[in-house]
Scaffold this active site. Structure first.
Site, PDB file in Angstrom:
ATOM      1  N   ASP A  88       0.842  -1.205   0.000  1.00 25.71           N
ATOM      2  CA  ASP A  88       0.000   0.000   0.000  1.00 25.71           C
ATOM      3  C   ASP A  88       0.873   1.249   0.000  1.00 25.71           C
ATOM      4  O   ASP A  88       2.055   1.200   0.357  1.00 25.71           O
ATOM      5  CB  ASP A  88      -0.974   0.013   1.194  1.00 25.71           C
ATOM      6  CG  ASP A  88      -0.275   0.103   2.550  1.00 25.71           C
ATOM      7  OD1 ASP A  88       0.790  -0.524   2.722  1.00 25.71           O
ATOM      8  OD2 ASP A  88      -0.788   0.818   3.440  1.00 25.71           O
ATOM      9  N   GLU A 153      -0.013  -0.952   5.926  1.00 20.99           N
ATOM     10  CA  GLU A 153       1.058  -0.373   6.740  1.00 20.99           C
ATOM     11  C   GLU A 153       0.856   1.123   6.918  1.00 20.99           C
ATOM     12  O   GLU A 153       1.041   1.661   8.011  1.00 20.99           O
ATOM     13  CB  GLU A 153       2.426  -0.659   6.098  1.00 20.99           C
ATOM     14  CG  GLU A 153       3.610  -0.438   7.042  1.00 20.99           C
ATOM     15  CD  GLU A 153       4.048   1.010   7.174  1.00 20.99           C
ATOM     16  OE1 GLU A 153       4.703   1.345   8.172  1.00 20.99           O
ATOM     17  OE2 GLU A 153       3.737   1.829   6.282  1.00 20.99           O
ATOM     18  N   GLU A 154       0.473   1.788   5.843  1.00 21.12           N
ATOM     19  CA  GLU A 154       0.360   3.251   5.900  1.00 21.12           C
ATOM     20  C   GLU A 154      -0.850   3.715   6.712  1.00 21.12           C
ATOM     21  O   GLU A 154      -1.048   4.912   6.908  1.00 21.12           O
ATOM     22  CB  GLU A 154       0.309   3.847   4.481  1.00 21.12           C
ATOM     23  CG  GLU A 154       1.535   3.549   3.614  1.00 21.12           C
ATOM     24  CD  GLU A 154       2.810   4.250   4.076  1.00 21.12           C
ATOM     25  OE1 GLU A 154       2.836   4.839   5.168  1.00 21.12           O
ATOM     26  OE2 GLU A 154       3.806   4.186   3.322  1.00 21.12           O
ATOM     27  N   ARG A 328       5.491  10.999  18.082  1.00 23.02           N
ATOM     28  CA  ARG A 328       6.443   9.919  17.812  1.00 23.02           C
ATOM     29  C   ARG A 328       7.024   9.493  19.147  1.00 23.02           C
ATOM     30  O   ARG A 328       7.374  10.342  19.983  1.00 23.02           O
ATOM     31  CB  ARG A 328       7.569  10.401  16.905  1.00 23.02           C
ATOM     32  CG  ARG A 328       7.168  10.707  15.493  1.00 23.02           C
ATOM     33  CD  ARG A 328       6.970   9.469  14.630  1.00 23.02           C
ATOM     34  NE  ARG A 328       6.262   9.845  13.416  1.00 23.02           N
ATOM     35  CZ  ARG A 328       5.958   9.014  12.420  1.00 23.02           C
ATOM     36  NH1 ARG A 328       6.299   7.729  12.494  1.00 23.02           N
ATOM     37  NH2 ARG A 328       5.302   9.428  11.370  1.00 23.02           N
ATOM     38  N   SER A 399       8.188   5.043  11.596  1.00 22.53           N
ATOM     39  CA  SER A 399       7.598   3.917  12.332  1.00 22.53           C
ATOM     40  C   SER A 399       7.150   2.816  11.383  1.00 22.53           C
ATOM     41  O   SER A 399       6.640   3.093  10.303  1.00 22.53           O
ATOM     42  CB  SER A 399       6.362   4.397  13.112  1.00 22.53           C
ATOM     43  OG  SER A 399       6.654   5.566  13.845  1.00 22.53           O
ATOM     44  N   HIS A 427       6.050   9.877   1.017  1.00 20.79           N
ATOM     45  CA  HIS A 427       4.835  10.564   1.502  1.00 20.79           C
ATOM     46  C   HIS A 427       4.653  11.960   0.896  1.00 20.79           C
ATOM     47  O   HIS A 427       3.695  12.648   1.226  1.00 20.79           O
ATOM     48  CB  HIS A 427       4.792  10.692   3.045  1.00 20.79           C
ATOM     49  CG  HIS A 427       4.769   9.385   3.754  1.00 20.79           C
ATOM     50  ND1 HIS A 427       4.325   9.252   5.059  1.00 20.79           N
ATOM     51  CD2 HIS A 427       5.104   8.132   3.360  1.00 20.79           C
ATOM     52  CE1 HIS A 427       4.418   7.979   5.423  1.00 20.79           C
ATOM     53  NE2 HIS A 427       4.899   7.283   4.419  1.00 20.79           N
TER      54      HIS A 427
HETATM   55  N1  BES Z   1       8.553   3.105   5.525  1.00 21.57           N
HETATM   56  C1  BES Z   1       7.902   3.985   6.432  1.00 21.57           C
HETATM   57  C2  BES Z   1       8.579   4.065   7.778  1.00 21.57           C
HETATM   58  C3  BES Z   1       9.971   4.563   7.764  1.00 21.57           C
HETATM   59  C4  BES Z   1      10.320   5.704   7.066  1.00 21.57           C
HETATM   60  C5  BES Z   1      10.937   3.897   8.464  1.00 21.57           C
HETATM   61  C6  BES Z   1      11.610   6.151   7.064  1.00 21.57           C
HETATM   62  C7  BES Z   1      12.212   4.347   8.476  1.00 21.57           C
HETATM   63  C8  BES Z   1      12.561   5.471   7.758  1.00 21.57           C
HETATM   64  C9  BES Z   1       6.467   3.539   6.617  1.00 21.57           C
HETATM   65  O1  BES Z   1       5.848   3.214   5.410  1.00 21.57           O
HETATM   66  C10 BES Z   1       5.671   4.641   7.223  1.00 21.57           C
HETATM   67  O2  BES Z   1       5.525   5.651   6.602  1.00 21.57           O
HETATM   68  N2  BES Z   1       5.133   4.425   8.410  1.00 21.57           N
HETATM   69  C11 BES Z   1       4.212   5.321   9.003  1.00 21.57           C
HETATM   70  C12 BES Z   1       3.503   4.526  10.064  1.00 21.57           C
HETATM   71  C13 BES Z   1       2.183   5.047  10.491  1.00 21.57           C
HETATM   72  C14 BES Z   1       1.244   5.324   9.358  1.00 21.57           C
HETATM   73  C15 BES Z   1       1.546   4.122  11.495  1.00 21.57           C
HETATM   74  C16 BES Z   1       4.939   6.500   9.608  1.00 21.57           C
HETATM   75  O3  BES Z   1       6.091   6.385  10.046  1.00 21.57           O
HETATM   76  O4  BES Z   1       4.347   7.575   9.624  1.00 21.57           O
HETATM   77 MN    MN Z   2       7.023   2.041   4.263  1.00 23.38          MN
HETATM   78 MN    MN Z   3       5.250   5.149   4.494  1.00 29.19          MN
END
Ligand code: BES
Ligand code: MN
Ligand code: MN
Length: 457
Positions: A88, A153-154, A328, A399, A427
């Site tokens: 996703d 995941e997102e 965070r 995360s 993003h």
């Molecule tokens: N891949 C990212 C997380 C990430 C980004 C890890 C950069 C390490 C370095 C993941 O897809 C993401 O965007 N996670 C969200 C989680 C949330 C929606 C619960 C985030 O970190 O905002």
């Molecule tokens: Mn990711």
């Molecule tokens: Mn992401």
């Protein structure tokens, strides 16, 4: 390793044209109107896992978006790795800032531009191609592999979390492998050993039952937009410290040794600031920038909505105001506990002149691991084979909610080696992935499987 690496080198163009097809599917998990595209992307992933040679490939329904699973378990003397990724992607707005359409992948200057290029389809695809290369050249894999690719995941991985808890046997492995993060910098491959967690809220305020004429009623009723601003302003002090009582109680301090290691990383604060286009950096002065983004918790306003924002002027007192906020979290904070602390404080700072509604959105626990374990060391050797450089060890501020679930429910270490770059606009508009990192990442992934195989079970 050689025939596998040769195969990877000669198939480079095919990889890119296949990846373009994956990136063409707008699998935006947050938007209900995209549910069918998310499903289509899950089906595409199923077909890909079958095509590269995995077995028992299936689409697993959940109350939300489906999970895709596949495996190959015919290496009796080798360990088993569980590969995790997500198909996703994030929404694409503001669309007008994209230089090429987000779902028509375009290559410019050695980078492939599309939503999901780095986060995370490109990195998932890199592992698919490493797996395929083994089957095509050797007819087998050096390790046992279970592949788990989710579609939520997102949006917080809620259904995957439950799936992991209910399917520990299916997912049992010796190590979890994830490529869903960035390298420390261009030319500086890295292994990530800690992620921040998350606690996300929507705040709704209501002042009156309807918008009001600001001349007729102004002065006698609260203005929810103003109240919201005042409430948010009480979340942090001038030095950037969060004022929620108890918020820092479980924050683990960074050891002197870890801090010393970070000081050796090739980080240039001035360049960092300039690249971001920030007039001046902000935050807790007594912590370095890397400490602030890796090891300190934050409180952020993700969006605010209230009142009249069109052209011209309108004299109105809005009836409602809304904000999306998130925190965070770092080891050893727990999202549920932090959520309670935040709720108590928000209620305390909200005046009686407005109705306050707090809605908990998604959350996730922070994650940290020791990086001396043999799997991490094996990944280091593999990255050296793929990138010609030994990786640095770093934390990340982002995360991935399920990582701590894997650690707790399956009791196995996770190895995070990502090949994105910090400036690849995950993003944001114009997300991209450097194709030489993608390509080197396929070689490194293949090398990693061989290195894991040597660790014997
Ligand atoms: N891949 C990212 C997380 C990430 C980004 C890890 C950069 C390490 C370095 C993941 O897809 C993401 O965007 N996670 C969200 C989680 C949330 C929606 C619960 C985030 O970190 O905002
Ligand atoms: Mn990711
Ligand atoms: Mn992401």
């Amino acid at each position: 390793m050689l025939p596998v690496v040769d195969f990877i080198h000669t198939n480079r163009d095919r990889y890119v044209s296949e990846l373009k097809k994956y990136l063409a599917i707008p699998s935006i998990s947050a938007l209900p109107e995209r549910a069918n595209d998310v499903l289509r992307c899950a089906e595409w992933t199923v077909e890909e896992l079958k095509a590269i040679g995995l077995e028992n490939v299936r689409l697993i329904e959940t109350p939300g978006h489906p999970i895709v699973y596949g495996e190959w378990l015919h290496a009796p003397d080798a360990p088993t790795m569980l590969f995790y990724g997500h198909y996703d992607v994030q929404p694409v707005d503001p669309l007008e800032l994209w230089e090429s359409p987000p779902f028509e992948a375009t290559v410019r200057d050695g980078e492939i531009y599309a939503r999901g290029a780095a986060d995370d389809k490109g990195q998932v695809f890199m592992h698919c191609k490493a797996i395929e290369a083994f089957f095509k050249t050797e007819g087998r894999l050096p390790v046992n592999i279970k592949v788990l690719i989710e579609g939520e995941e997102e949006v917080g991985s809620k259904n995957l979390d439950k799936f992991v808890q209910a399917n520990k046997k299916l997912l049992a492995a010796d190590v979890v492998v994830i490529s869903d993060s960035a390298m420390f910098d261009r030319g500086v491959p890295s292994i990530c050993y800690s992620l921040r967690g998350l606690a996300y809220f929507q705040i709704d305020l209501r002042g009156t039952k309807s918008d009001l004429h600001s001349g007729v009623f102004g002065g006698a009723v609260a203005n929810p937009a103003m109240v919201l601003a005042q409430m948010l302003a009480q979340m942090k002090d001038k030095g950037g410290r969060i004022k929620i009582p108890g918020f820092y109680d479980d924050v683990r301090a960074v050891s002197a040794e870890e801090r010393a290691a970070w000081q050796k990383l090739p980080f240039n604060e001035k360049k960092y600031r300039k690249d971001l286009g920030a007039p001046k950096l902000a935050g807790e002065r007594e912590y370095s920038v890397l400490e602030r983004v890796w090891a300190r918790p934050t409180f952020e306003v993700n969006g605010i909505l209230s009142g009249f924002t069109g052209d011209g002027a309108k004299t109105v007192i809005p009836a409602v105001a809304m904000a999306k906020v998130s925190m965070r979290l770092v080891p050893d904070q727990h999202p549920d506990k932090v959520a309670e602390l935040f709720e108590a404080y928000a209620k305390k700072v909200a005046p009686k002149t407005v109705e306050l509604k707090l809605t908990r959105m998604h959350g996730g626990r922070p994650w940290i691991t020791e990086y001396g374990n043999p799997f991490v060391q094996a990944a280091g050797r593999a990255i050296e084979q793929g990138f010609g450089k030994t990786p640095v060890y770093c934390r990340e501020g982002g995360s991935i909610p399920v990582v701590s679930t894997f650690q707790e429910e399956l009791g196995v270490p996770a190895v995070l080696f990502g090949v994105g770059l910090p400036d690849e606009n995950a993003h944001a508009p114009n997300e991209r992935l450097d194709l030489s990192n993608f390509h080197n990442g396929i070689v490194a992934s293949a090398a990693f499987y061989s290195e894991i195989a040597r660790l014997r079970a």
